[in-house]
Design an enzyme around this catalytic site. Sequence first.
Site: not given
Length: 257
Positions: A87, A188
């Site tokens: 990421w 998440k």
Amino acid sequence: MKTPGGKGTGKGPGGRELTVRVKTARGRTASSTRWLERQLNDPYVARSKREGYRSRAAYKLIEIDDKHHILAPGMKVVDLGAAPGGWSQVAVERVRSSDTDPHVVAIDYLEMDQLPGVILFQKDFLDEDAPAALKAALGGPADVVLSDMAAPTTGHQQTDHLRTTYLCEVAADFALDVLKPGGSFLSKVFRGGAESSLLTTLKQNFATVHHLKPPASRAGSVELFILAKGFKGRRAAQADEPEGHDDGPGEDESWRP
């Protein structure tokens, strides 16, 4: 080529990819064998190696950003639970961060190799002094807070959901403290989505809230992502009632084939 304990890979008749079958080896559990087989046959794993990303997770952020446009040149980004760095790599590319002008700050308790354009902390985000260290490194408010944090799984779905939801909650609290108005929060969560109290908080503080499951997230995985866009700012959030949209704990309708 040959794979450890498996058949050769390559192209079959008609140019089709051959499926790699992995034999159970001494000392390898059945679950480890399944994981290895899945990795060897995962097109995102192969693509990440070709394109130089540290993990297949990079494509989850790429797909989300291509659709929802949360990253742009010059933005400041915090990456929570960054290891191994997929990421962060995407964030560096899209906000055009560099060592001379870093715009990405990342943290993980796991060891992670340095990345150009990233200020990296090997530290547990739950440590009392971690948020202050990240804010000092940012040198101002953030445009985006990313969190791919997940607690080690126990195999008990409800326990895993609660533990990862807690990490999402502390990440959201941090986002509310560091984001500038208009900023975004992406985190998440596990199947079942965010808890109602967290959803309420996000709706109070952001213009829109969505649950997402991008194509790069394996169909059988319990993971989802929650995206909150348009941070209202602290004063605005205190004055407003929840107005954000949430499409429920399932995946975003627009991801479906």
